[in-house]
Design an enzyme around this catalytic site. Sequence first.
Site, mmCIF file in Angstrom:
data_model
loop_
_atom_site.group_PDB
_atom_site.id
_atom_site.type_symbol
_atom_site.label_atom_id
_atom_site.label_comp_id
_atom_site.label_asym_id
_atom_site.label_seq_id
_atom_site.Cartn_x
_atom_site.Cartn_y
_atom_site.Cartn_z
ATOM 1 C CD GLU A 40 -2.966 -0.787 -0.086
ATOM 2 O OE1 GLU A 40 -3.058 0.345 -0.581
ATOM 3 O OE2 GLU A 40 -3.581 -1.769 -0.546
ATOM 4 C CE1 TYR A 121 -7.046 2.651 -0.860
ATOM 5 C CE2 TYR A 121 -4.717 3.170 -0.528
ATOM 6 C CZ TYR A 121 -5.704 2.344 -1.034
ATOM 7 O OH TYR A 121 -5.366 1.197 -1.684
ATOM 8 C CG ASP A 139 -7.600 3.861 -4.717
ATOM 9 O OD1 ASP A 139 -8.781 3.823 -5.135
ATOM 10 O OD2 ASP A 139 -6.703 3.134 -5.174
ATOM 11 C CB CYS A 200 -19.231 0.940 -20.444
ATOM 12 S SG CYS A 200 -18.619 2.526 -19.849
#
Length: 342
Positions: A40, A121, A139, A200
């Site tokens: 992270e 976050y 994030d 999409c």
Amino acid sequence: MTNLNNALLAQQGLRTWYSDHARKLPWRLTPSLYGTWLSEILLQQTQVETGLPKWHLFLERFPTVGHLARASESEVLKAWEGLGYYRRATLLHKAARAIDAAGEFPMSYDAWLKLPGVGPYTAAAIASIGLGEAVAAVDGNVQRVVARWAGITDPVDGKTGAQAVQKVADAWLDHDAPGNHNQAVMELGALVCKPRNPACTLCPISSHCASANNQDMWGVLPAKKVKKKVQRWALTWHIARFENNIVATQRPESGVWAKMWAFPEMSPSAEFHPLGEVMKPVIHLLTHRRIEATFQGWKAPNKAAMEAYATEVGGVVMTWEELEKRAMPRLITKVFNDLRSE
Ligand code: SF4
């Protein structure tokens, strides 16, 4: 009710999609709090392709949080070299020392949040992935997916927009598998709902998305506050040489390239022989800054003059090989061999 139903449908779609499409990243394959925390921190503002080799390098050099805590700051900065945003490295090191002193990793979102370099976050990501705590991690990828899906037009980096994004992210959260859920939304942002041309038709949550197949929406969402102007910064570094020695200085504790090694910005005295520009000026871009660095070469009459110059600029006389072992800004490492060969 409809919104809640839509949120639940999105949650189910994300769960199935993630189990089929998650990238097999090493910190996911053999999960540990240390590995998750490192991933992270390393991946903040860094692409996975760049962060992945660094993650392996960190685990090799500092196999446990104890090793990281006991390493010197310069070793940690050296391992970090090339990733930029060096403050992250010093904060990671401070956090490792705090964890080592406590004798265990923090065991909740609130406890992670107290560590240096860990914001909301990162704390949410680690607590959900490593501890199974039900907190939504938001994030940049999540902001984009959520803002498009829910049609949030307020800037996501402003208070109202951020709250609206958080509300949807909380409503989506899968309390049975919060870690996988958070990673699913981030992964969807990285692989499908990309900044430009989101796919999409491949998206598992397109049926209730306010921006599905809508180019006009992709272009404006997520909305951001107007950006600060880029500052220009012309910088001259002086490379004084005597045989294989140069004078290097460590940059101040805060600001750009904090604590990294570079060259003096003050020219040496008249007894040094000027060699002119060592190479063409180097252009380097940082967030909000465009740096143009010029390298001026100088030949010292003797080693004593080098020592006197080093004292004057608060630097150290060292060989090129010694300098190479220290952490330097990317601007310098990328031309290091050219500088040295002059
Ligand atoms: S349907 Fe398209 S715009 Fe909406 S979340 Fe999926 S990829 Fe993004």
